[in-house]
Structures are given as structure tokens and as C-alpha cells.
Write an enzyme that holds these catalytic residues in place. Structure first.
Site, PDB file in Angstrom:
ATOM      1  N   ASP A  54       0.833  -1.195   0.000  1.00 58.89           N
ATOM      2  CA  ASP A  54       0.000   0.000   0.000  1.00 58.89           C
ATOM      3  C   ASP A  54       0.874   1.254   0.000  1.00 58.89           C
ATOM      4  O   ASP A  54       0.512   2.276  -0.604  1.00 58.89           O
ATOM      5  CB  ASP A  54      -0.925  -0.001   1.226  1.00 58.89           C
ATOM      6  CG  ASP A  54      -2.127   0.912   1.046  1.00 58.89           C
ATOM      7  OD1 ASP A  54      -2.662   0.984  -0.080  1.00 58.89           O
ATOM      8  OD2 ASP A  54      -2.540   1.556   2.023  1.00 58.89           O
ATOM      9  N   CYS A 145     -10.762   2.821  -5.307  1.00 61.24           N
ATOM     10  CA  CYS A 145      -9.843   2.880  -4.163  1.00 61.24           C
ATOM     11  C   CYS A 145     -10.450   3.734  -3.056  1.00 61.24           C
ATOM     12  O   CYS A 145     -10.786   3.231  -1.982  1.00 61.24           O
ATOM     13  CB  CYS A 145      -8.494   3.423  -4.606  1.00 61.24           C
ATOM     14  SG  CYS A 145      -7.306   3.565  -3.246  1.00 61.24           S
ATOM     15  N   TYR A 149     -12.805   2.025  -0.116  1.00 64.46           N
ATOM     16  CA  TYR A 149     -12.332   1.970   1.270  1.00 64.46           C
ATOM     17  C   TYR A 149     -13.322   2.656   2.205  1.00 64.46           C
ATOM     18  O   TYR A 149     -13.563   2.193   3.326  1.00 64.46           O
ATOM     19  CB  TYR A 149     -10.958   2.637   1.384  1.00 64.46           C
ATOM     20  CG  TYR A 149      -9.786   1.728   1.102  1.00 64.46           C
ATOM     21  CD1 TYR A 149      -9.842   0.759   0.094  1.00 64.46           C
ATOM     22  CD2 TYR A 149      -8.606   1.835   1.814  1.00 64.46           C
ATOM     23  CE1 TYR A 149      -8.767  -0.063  -0.175  1.00 64.46           C
ATOM     24  CE2 TYR A 149      -7.522   1.008   1.549  1.00 64.46           C
ATOM     25  CZ  TYR A 149      -7.608   0.068   0.549  1.00 64.46           C
ATOM     26  OH  TYR A 149      -6.530  -0.748   0.288  1.00 64.46           O
ATOM     27  N   TYR A 177     -10.384   4.703   8.229  1.00 63.92           N
ATOM     28  CA  TYR A 177     -11.128   4.905   6.988  1.00 63.92           C
ATOM     29  C   TYR A 177     -12.609   5.179   7.216  1.00 63.92           C
ATOM     30  O   TYR A 177     -13.288   5.688   6.319  1.00 63.92           O
ATOM     31  CB  TYR A 177     -10.930   3.699   6.066  1.00 63.92           C
ATOM     32  CG  TYR A 177      -9.528   3.661   5.502  1.00 63.92           C
ATOM     33  CD1 TYR A 177      -9.124   4.571   4.528  1.00 63.92           C
ATOM     34  CD2 TYR A 177      -8.585   2.751   5.969  1.00 63.92           C
ATOM     35  CE1 TYR A 177      -7.827   4.572   4.034  1.00 63.92           C
ATOM     36  CE2 TYR A 177      -7.285   2.740   5.479  1.00 63.92           C
ATOM     37  CZ  TYR A 177      -6.917   3.649   4.512  1.00 63.92           C
ATOM     38  OH  TYR A 177      -5.630   3.659   4.027  1.00 63.92           O
ATOM     39  N   GLU A 220      -8.603  -4.156  -7.513  1.00 66.25           N
ATOM     40  CA  GLU A 220      -8.621  -3.916  -6.069  1.00 66.25           C
ATOM     41  C   GLU A 220      -8.797  -5.238  -5.321  1.00 66.25           C
ATOM     42  O   GLU A 220      -8.129  -5.479  -4.306  1.00 66.25           O
ATOM     43  CB  GLU A 220      -9.743  -2.945  -5.696  1.00 66.25           C
ATOM     44  CG  GLU A 220      -9.424  -1.487  -5.928  1.00 66.25           C
ATOM     45  CD  GLU A 220      -8.546  -0.898  -4.825  1.00 66.25           C
ATOM     46  OE1 GLU A 220      -7.986  -1.669  -3.998  1.00 66.25           O
ATOM     47  OE2 GLU A 220      -8.395   0.335  -4.793  1.00 66.25           O
TER      48      GLU A 220
END
Length: 232
Positions: A54, A145, A149, A177, A220
Site C-alpha cells: 500500500d 480505491c 475503502y 477509513y 482492487e
């Protein structure tokens, strides 16, 4: 496979893209890696591998915002891209390094780590869509993304089955997040998609945009799989 019940971001285009992605979206947001974070059973080695990759991903995420500035044809779009680039380089990467330190990972080692195939596949796809297409194509490729998230974390936080106690080592990832700052950034991204679509697209472009979003969603899911299986 039915999509998991979850809070959804506002934004007409994002909602349409999400629906069009169907099972590919579900496979991403309800991946076994995500379920392992929710109940605390994800192997810590898998999470460390994910964190390293990441970090590598964030480098290319910054490059994508630099490309967005190049692709912009208004000062407002250029300023938005500049703000995104600065947020990654001056804030998000620092927070990521600080978070990773708690997992025994230092920045020099992460920067020296080779990119896994899953990282290469997703980041180069995003950059290719931006190079070959326009600003809308680039943001549609990026949307799974940030928006994904945000959806994942909001859903896990709202799910009473998610372990948010101190016994779950991944509770801080979920909280990060699910937090207001990231959720607001994701909502801004969804709003930007609507704005770009209104200014740059007609309905005839939707199938191509949906194909880009679906591919990015699959990549993803592949990023999660890379972490879960410790794939190089």
C-alpha cells in the site's frame, strides 16, 4: 452473490458504476481479507505485506494526481489535482509511515521493497487509463480505491458482528477509513465524478466508464488477494 448491505456514498455516477460492476464490486468490498480484518482473524503477515504494498501504491497514487493536473483544462481542476497530490505527499504518506511503524515496518524498507504483481497491475492500469483517456477516465479508474475503502470501513463500523474491541489488531485501520476526514474526501471524489461527467461526457460514454470501473474493482480485489496469500 448479493452485494453486502452497506452505507453508500452520494453521487449519481458512482452509484451507477457501483451497480454496473455487480459481483466484481462485491468480490472487492466483501473479500476474505476484509472479513479477516472485521473479525480479527486475518494473519498478521498478510496485513504487513499489504501495508508495504500500500505504501508502494501511494507513490503511484501521487503520480496519478500529477497526471490529473496535466490532463486538466481548467484552473479549478488543476487546483483540485494539486490539492490531492499535496495531501498524499505531505499528509497521507506520513500518516501511513507512522501507522506502519506500529507494525514494525520502517519507511526505508518499504521504499526498497519490490512491487508485487498486484500492485503493478492496478497502478499501471490507473495510469494507462489516465494517459489514454481524459480526466474523467482517470478519476473513474481511481474511484474504487477511495470510494471503496470508505464504503468498506463504514459498513464494518455499522456491522455489529465487526470486532471493534482492543483484541482486534485491525480496529484502528477500520476507524481510520471510517473517520470523518476520509469519509468526506470520498464524498468529494464522488461529487467530482458527477461534475466531470456533466462537463465531459454524454450517456454514450457510460459503457466504457463502467468497464474501467469494473476492471479497477477486480484489480482492487486482486490487491487484497495479494496481501492475503502473500503473493510477490
Amino acid at each position: 452473490m448479493a452485494a453486502p448491505s452497506s452505507p453508500t456514498l452520494p453521487g449519481a455516477l458512482f452509484g451507477r458504476l457501483r451497480a454496473a460492476a455487480g459481483e466484481d464490486w462485491t468480490a472487492y468490498v466483501d473479500h476474505p481479507f476484509v472479513r479477516g480484518m472485521a473479525d480479527g482473524t486475518l494473519p498478521e503477515a498478510s496485513f504487513r505485506h499489504y501495508l508495504i504494498q500500500d505504501y508502494r501504491f501511494l507513490i503511484h497514487f501521487a503520480r496519478a494526481y500529477a497526471l490529473a493536473a496535466y490532463k486538466a483544462d481548467t484552473l479549478a481542476d488543476m487546483r483540485q489535482a494539486k490539492a490531492g497530490l499535496a495531501a498524499i505527499l505531505d499528509l497521507e504518506m506520513g500518516l501511513h509511515v507512522e501507522y506502519c511503524a506500529g507494525w514494525g515496518l520502517d519507511e526505508a524498507a518499504m521504499e526498497a521493497a519490490p512491487e508485487a504483481q498486484g500492485t503493478l497491475a492496478y497502478t499501471r492500469f490507473v495510469l494507462e487509463r489516465g494517459m489514454a483517456g481524459d480526466l474523467l477516465d482517470l478519476h473513474v479508474a481511481l474511484a474504487p480505491c477511495m470510494c471503496g475503502y470508505a464504503e468498506i470501513a463504514a459498513r464494518l463500523t455499522a456491522d455489529p458482528a465487526t470486532r471493534l474491541d482492543e483484541g482486534n489488531p485491525y480496529r484502528s485501520w477500520i476507524a481510520m477509513y471510517a473517520g470523518a476526514e476520509f469519509q468526506e474526501a470520498a464524498m468529494a471524489e464522488a461529487a467530482l465524478l458527477d461534475d466531470l461527467f456533466a462537463r465531459r461526457a454524454s450517456e454514450a460514454r457510460f459503457p466504457d466508464l463502467a468497464a474501467t470501473f469494473r476492471t479497477a474493482s477486480r484489480l482492487e480485489a486482486g490487491f487484497w488477494e495479494m496481501g492475503l496469500r502473500l503473493l510477490p
